[in-house]
Design a protein around this motif. Structure first.
Motif, PDB file in Angstrom:
ATOM      1  N   GLY A  38       0.838  -1.204   0.000  1.00 38.93           N
ATOM      2  CA  GLY A  38       0.000   0.000   0.000  1.00 38.93           C
ATOM      3  C   GLY A  38       0.869   1.250   0.000  1.00 38.93           C
ATOM      4  N   ALA A  39       1.949   1.227   0.753  1.00 37.69           N
ATOM      5  CA  ALA A  39       2.856   2.388   0.837  1.00 37.69           C
ATOM      6  C   ALA A  39       3.621   2.599  -0.466  1.00 37.69           C
ATOM      7  CB  ALA A  39       3.836   2.194   1.998  1.00 37.69           C
ATOM      8  N   MET A  40       3.723   1.545  -1.302  1.00 37.40           N
ATOM      9  CA  MET A  40       4.479   1.658  -2.560  1.00 37.40           C
ATOM     10  C   MET A  40       3.556   1.859  -3.764  1.00 37.40           C
ATOM     11  SD  MET A  40       7.290  -1.320  -1.834  1.00 37.40           S
ATOM     12  CE  MET A  40       8.636  -0.754  -2.895  1.00 37.40           C
ATOM     13  N   ALA A  41       2.244   1.929  -3.503  1.00 34.11           N
ATOM     14  CA  ALA A  41       1.287   2.174  -4.590  1.00 34.11           C
ATOM     15  C   ALA A  41       1.072   3.674  -4.742  1.00 34.11           C
ATOM     16  CB  ALA A  41      -0.030   1.464  -4.281  1.00 34.11           C
ATOM     17  N   VAL A  42       0.414   4.071  -5.822  1.00 40.11           N
ATOM     18  CA  VAL A  42       0.083   5.482  -6.018  1.00 40.11           C
ATOM     19  C   VAL A  42      -1.398   5.644  -5.691  1.00 40.11           C
ATOM     20  CG1 VAL A  42      -0.041   7.354  -7.711  1.00 40.11           C
ATOM     21  CG2 VAL A  42       1.835   5.700  -7.820  1.00 40.11           C
ATOM     22  N   GLY A  83       4.292   5.583  -4.032  1.00 37.08           N
ATOM     23  CA  GLY A  83       4.765   5.069  -5.326  1.00 37.08           C
ATOM     24  C   GLY A  83       6.085   4.323  -5.205  1.00 37.08           C
ATOM     25  N   VAL A  84       6.334   3.430  -6.171  1.00 36.48           N
ATOM     26  CA  VAL A  84       7.611   2.694  -6.221  1.00 36.48           C
ATOM     27  C   VAL A  84       8.747   3.704  -6.365  1.00 36.48           C
ATOM     28  CG1 VAL A  84       8.978   1.156  -7.711  1.00 36.48           C
ATOM     29  CG2 VAL A  84       6.587   0.592  -7.168  1.00 36.48           C
ATOM     30  N   GLY A  85       9.750   3.614  -5.519  1.00 36.54           N
ATOM     31  CA  GLY A  85      10.880   4.557  -5.562  1.00 36.54           C
ATOM     32  C   GLY A  85      10.582   5.866  -4.855  1.00 36.54           C
ATOM     33  N   GLY A  86       9.403   5.981  -4.225  1.00 35.53           N
ATOM     34  CA  GLY A  86       8.990   7.263  -3.628  1.00 35.53           C
ATOM     35  C   GLY A  86       9.266   7.391  -2.134  1.00 35.53           C
ATOM     36  N   VAL A 180      13.702  -9.698  -1.972  1.00 35.04           N
ATOM     37  CA  VAL A 180      14.285  -9.550  -3.315  1.00 35.04           C
ATOM     38  C   VAL A 180      13.220  -9.014  -4.283  1.00 35.04           C
ATOM     39  CG1 VAL A 180      15.363 -10.780  -5.242  1.00 35.04           C
ATOM     40  CG2 VAL A 180      16.008 -11.349  -2.883  1.00 35.04           C
ATOM     41  N   LEU A 181      12.007  -9.549  -4.208  1.00 32.39           N
ATOM     42  CA  LEU A 181      10.952  -9.078  -5.125  1.00 32.39           C
ATOM     43  C   LEU A 181      10.617  -7.609  -4.859  1.00 32.39           C
ATOM     44  CD1 LEU A 181       8.561 -12.175  -5.132  1.00 32.39           C
ATOM     45  CD2 LEU A 181      10.110 -11.451  -6.978  1.00 32.39           C
ATOM     46  N   LEU A 182      10.547  -7.227  -3.577  1.00 33.74           N
ATOM     47  CA  LEU A 182      10.224  -5.824  -3.266  1.00 33.74           C
ATOM     48  C   LEU A 182      11.343  -4.898  -3.739  1.00 33.74           C
ATOM     49  CD1 LEU A 182       8.637  -6.315   0.279  1.00 33.74           C
ATOM     50  CD2 LEU A 182       7.443  -5.601  -1.806  1.00 33.74           C
ATOM     51  N   ALA A 183      12.597  -5.337  -3.594  1.00 32.41           N
ATOM     52  CA  ALA A 183      13.717  -4.534  -4.117  1.00 32.41           C
ATOM     53  C   ALA A 183      13.631  -4.450  -5.636  1.00 32.41           C
ATOM     54  CB  ALA A 183      15.048  -5.155  -3.672  1.00 32.41           C
ATOM     55  N   GLY A 184      13.239  -5.561  -6.261  1.00 35.05           N
ATOM     56  CA  GLY A 184      13.144  -5.607  -7.729  1.00 35.05           C
ATOM     57  C   GLY A 184      12.118  -4.640  -8.289  1.00 35.05           C
ATOM     58  N   LEU A 185      11.174  -4.211  -7.441  1.00 37.14           N
ATOM     59  CA  LEU A 185      10.161  -3.271  -7.932  1.00 37.14           C
ATOM     60  C   LEU A 185      10.785  -1.999  -8.491  1.00 37.14           C
ATOM     61  CD1 LEU A 185       7.336  -3.474  -5.224  1.00 37.14           C
ATOM     62  CD2 LEU A 185       7.158  -4.145  -7.636  1.00 37.14           C
ATOM     63  N   ASN A 186      11.870  -1.524  -7.846  1.00 35.31           N
ATOM     64  CA  ASN A 186      12.465  -0.263  -8.325  1.00 35.31           C
ATOM     65  C   ASN A 186      13.764  -0.488  -9.094  1.00 35.31           C
ATOM     66  OD1 ASN A 186      12.223   2.505  -8.687  1.00 35.31           O
ATOM     67  ND2 ASN A 186      13.651   2.933  -7.002  1.00 35.31           N
ATOM     68  N   ALA A 187      13.944  -1.699  -9.636  1.00 37.22           N
ATOM     69  CA  ALA A 187      15.087  -1.947 -10.520  1.00 37.22           C
ATOM     70  C   ALA A 187      14.539  -2.055 -11.945  1.00 37.22           C
ATOM     71  CB  ALA A 187      15.778  -3.244 -10.114  1.00 37.22           C
ATOM     72  N   THR A 228       8.691  -8.006 -13.324  1.00 38.94           N
ATOM     73  CA  THR A 228       9.118  -6.910 -14.199  1.00 38.94           C
ATOM     74  C   THR A 228       9.144  -5.622 -13.377  1.00 38.94           C
ATOM     75  OG1 THR A 228       8.141  -8.042 -16.076  1.00 38.94           O
ATOM     76  CG2 THR A 228       8.609  -5.695 -16.371  1.00 38.94           C
ATOM     77  N   GLY A 229      10.313  -4.980 -13.368  1.00 36.87           N
ATOM     78  CA  GLY A 229      10.530  -3.817 -12.505  1.00 36.87           C
ATOM     79  C   GLY A 229       9.825  -2.559 -12.968  1.00 36.87           C
ATOM     80  N   ARG A 230       9.781  -1.588 -12.062  1.00 36.86           N
ATOM     81  CA  ARG A 230       9.260  -0.246 -12.298  1.00 36.86           C
ATOM     82  C   ARG A 230       7.789  -0.202 -12.742  1.00 36.86           C
ATOM     83  NH1 ARG A 230      14.667   2.529 -13.406  1.00 36.86           N
ATOM     84  NH2 ARG A 230      15.457   2.380 -11.290  1.00 36.86           N
ATOM     85  N   PRO A 231       6.930  -1.014 -12.120  1.00 39.39           N
ATOM     86  CA  PRO A 231       5.493  -0.874 -12.429  1.00 39.39           C
ATOM     87  C   PRO A 231       4.933   0.307 -11.657  1.00 39.39           C
ATOM     88  CG  PRO A 231       5.779  -2.481 -10.684  1.00 39.39           C
ATOM     89  CD  PRO A 231       7.170  -1.996 -11.048  1.00 39.39           C
ATOM     90  N   GLU A 232       3.763   0.795 -12.082  1.00 43.06           N
ATOM     91  CA  GLU A 232       3.046   1.694 -11.176  1.00 43.06           C
ATOM     92  C   GLU A 232       2.047   0.822 -10.426  1.00 43.06           C
ATOM     93  OE1 GLU A 232       1.652   5.733 -12.250  1.00 43.06           O
ATOM     94  OE2 GLU A 232      -0.263   5.107 -11.384  1.00 43.06           O
TER      95      GLU A 232
END
Ligand SMILES: O=C(O)C1=C[C@@H](OP(=O)(O)O)[C@@H](O)[C@H](O)C1
Ligand SMILES: C=C(OP(=O)(O)O)C(=O)O
Length: 448
Positions: A38-42, A83-86, A180-187, A228-232
């Motif tokens: 939830g914290a990584m969603a927009v 958001g991812v990376g936010g 690893v998967l959560l880190a992969g979100l912003n790779a 697949t990284g960098r989704p919204e």
């Protein structure tokens, strides 16, 4: 001592006829993930049925420290994601209390954002191994500076230019896979995790629900998960199913307590979590799944457990270990009331939980008159049969909720009471354990 105050000594005495419905709280694994994703969603994710145990409350606090808004209004938790990376850099140390899941998943979630965060926990968490997570996070480009042996407190410097990773997990751990998967979100590109034995798959299911692309394939090398990284990530409305690991306590209590008939409604029975219930059925437990259905993408049923006087010891298949890893302590209690030996191989991971769970259970079972043999990755309980388990001793819970609850269940069937030095840790995962159990008729109380 409890992590947050004075020790709470507790006692359980032989009880009869546990009856009624046991409404156990929300699933701990899904609750942590609801807050983190939830914290990584927009936008705003809404969660009902969240477990309000201390472990999850510590994760909620951590998400606020990274910049998400998290608050409860009425029965619903609202998470305003960044958001991812936010994530922003926290202004305070992140204290994850007693929670391995909390700290390891949050380290993963922040490791590919260029911020620093320092993590700590209670005396139990600060002894647990973190290299299993920081090793793969280093492949993304993150740096970890902790105490020797890869222990907390530890500072993680997130990667500025993260690389996607392909990683085979050396231990069967959903926490490592999820980090690893959560880190992969912003790779950029594809991050791949390979696990030899399938562990709980809530992260994969929930990431898909939040709109990430996750593909799982079962191959000869094991389960291969590609993200697949960098989704919204899209905000979700989540109804958390009730926790099978908490359901295990009233279920096992009913099996060993004469005259019992307990219904535990709405239990999540994801196959990567339900191993205990099949094991109990193999032991001869009168345990049935009523009204099986699907809710929120997870299989769910109502469990009915009745007193089972003729339990038999069995060989628990090692390949089932991951699907019941948190349930071995309470299984060993049921095994004490069975006829014959219950052998539990392939469980090395039990040695690095909130306590060394093989050691903690073996000591307490022996003190209460039950024979236990153990090796590094196995243990065997020699059952004494219903009505023949002595009890009469105090055990130490070692800051471990599952050890405390397991011995309180044991005392409901032993000849003499069982005392637990500190029931405080129970609040980490099952804050209503005591009223729920006494409401069924269990003689469990505070006090030495
Ligand atoms: O991912 C999770 O939510 C959990 C994974 C398991 O730990 P490991 O990954 O260390 O086996 C389990 O013991 C813990 O209670 C919750
Ligand atoms: C092992 C457990 O939790 P964690 O690893 O999150 O501390 C558990 O709840 O049994």
């Amino acid at each position: 001592m409890s992590s947050h105050g004075e020790a709470i000594p507790m006692i359980a005495r032989r009880s009869q006829g546990l009856r009624g419905e046991a409404h156990v709280p929300g699933d701990k694994s899904i609750s942590h993930r609801s807050l983190i994703l939830g914290a990584m969603a927009v936008g705003e994710t809404k969660v009902t049925g969240l477990l309000e145990g201390q472990d999850v409350l510590d994760t909620a606090k951590a998400m606020r420290a990274f910049g998400a808004e998290v608050e409860k209004r009425g029965d619903t938790w609202h998470v305003q994601g960044v958001g991812v990376g936010g994530f922003s850099e926290p202004g305070q140390v992140i204290d994850c209390g007693n929670s391995g899941t909390g700290v390891r998943l949050i380290m993963g979630a922040m490791a590919t954002t260029p911020i620093a965060a320092t993590f700590t926990g209670d005396a139990s968490l600060n002894k647990r191994p973190m290299a299993r997570v920081t090793d793969p996070l280093a492949l993304f480009g993150a740096q970890a500076h902790g105490r020797s042996g890869g222990r907390l407190p530890m500072t993680i410097l997130g990667a500025r230019d993260p690389l996607p990773v392909r990683y085979a997990t050396p231990v069967p751990s959903a926490q490592v896979k999820s980090a690893v998967l959560l880190a992969g979100l912003n790779a950029p590109g594809q991050t791949v995790v390979i696990e030899r034995e399938a562990t709980r798959d809530h992260s994969e299911r929930m990431l898909t629900g939040f709109g990430a692309e996750v593909v799982t394939e079962d191959t000869p090398e094991g389960r291969v998960i590609t993200l697949t990284g960098r989704p919204e990530l899209k905000p979700q409305v989540i109804v958390v199913p009730r926790d099978p690991s908490s359901a295990a306590f009233p279920v096992c209590a009913a099996l060993i307590t004469e005259g019992s008939d307990v219904l535990v409604p709405n239990i999540g029975l994801n196959p990567t979590r339900a191993g205990l219930f099949f094991t109990l059925q193999e032991m001869g437990a009168d345990l049935t799944f009523e009204n099986p259905r699907e809710e929120g993408g997870e299989p769910v049923a109502d469990l009915r457990a009745r007193f089972s006087p003729d339990l038999k010891g069995i060989e628990v298949p090692p390949e089932r270990a991951a699907s019941m890893i948190d349930e071995y302590p309470v299984l060993s209690v049921v095994a004490a009331f069975a006829e014959g030996r219950t052998h539990m191989p392939g469980v090395r991971e039990l040695r690095v939980k909130e306590s060394d769970r093989i050691d903690a259970m073996a000591r307490g079972l022996r003190a209460n008159g039950v024979e236990v043999d153990e090796g590094e990755d196995w243990w065997t309980v020699t059952g004494r049969g219903h009505g023949n388990v002595p009890g009469g001793a105090e055990v130490q819970s070692h800051l471990d909720h599952r050890i405390a609850m397991s011995f309180l269940v044991m005392g409901l069937g032993t000849t003499e009471p069982v005392w637990v030095d500190d029931g405080g840790p129970i609040a980490t995962s099952f804050p209503v354990f005591e009223p729920l159990m006494t409401g069924l008729g269990a003689d469990i109380a505070r006090g030495a």
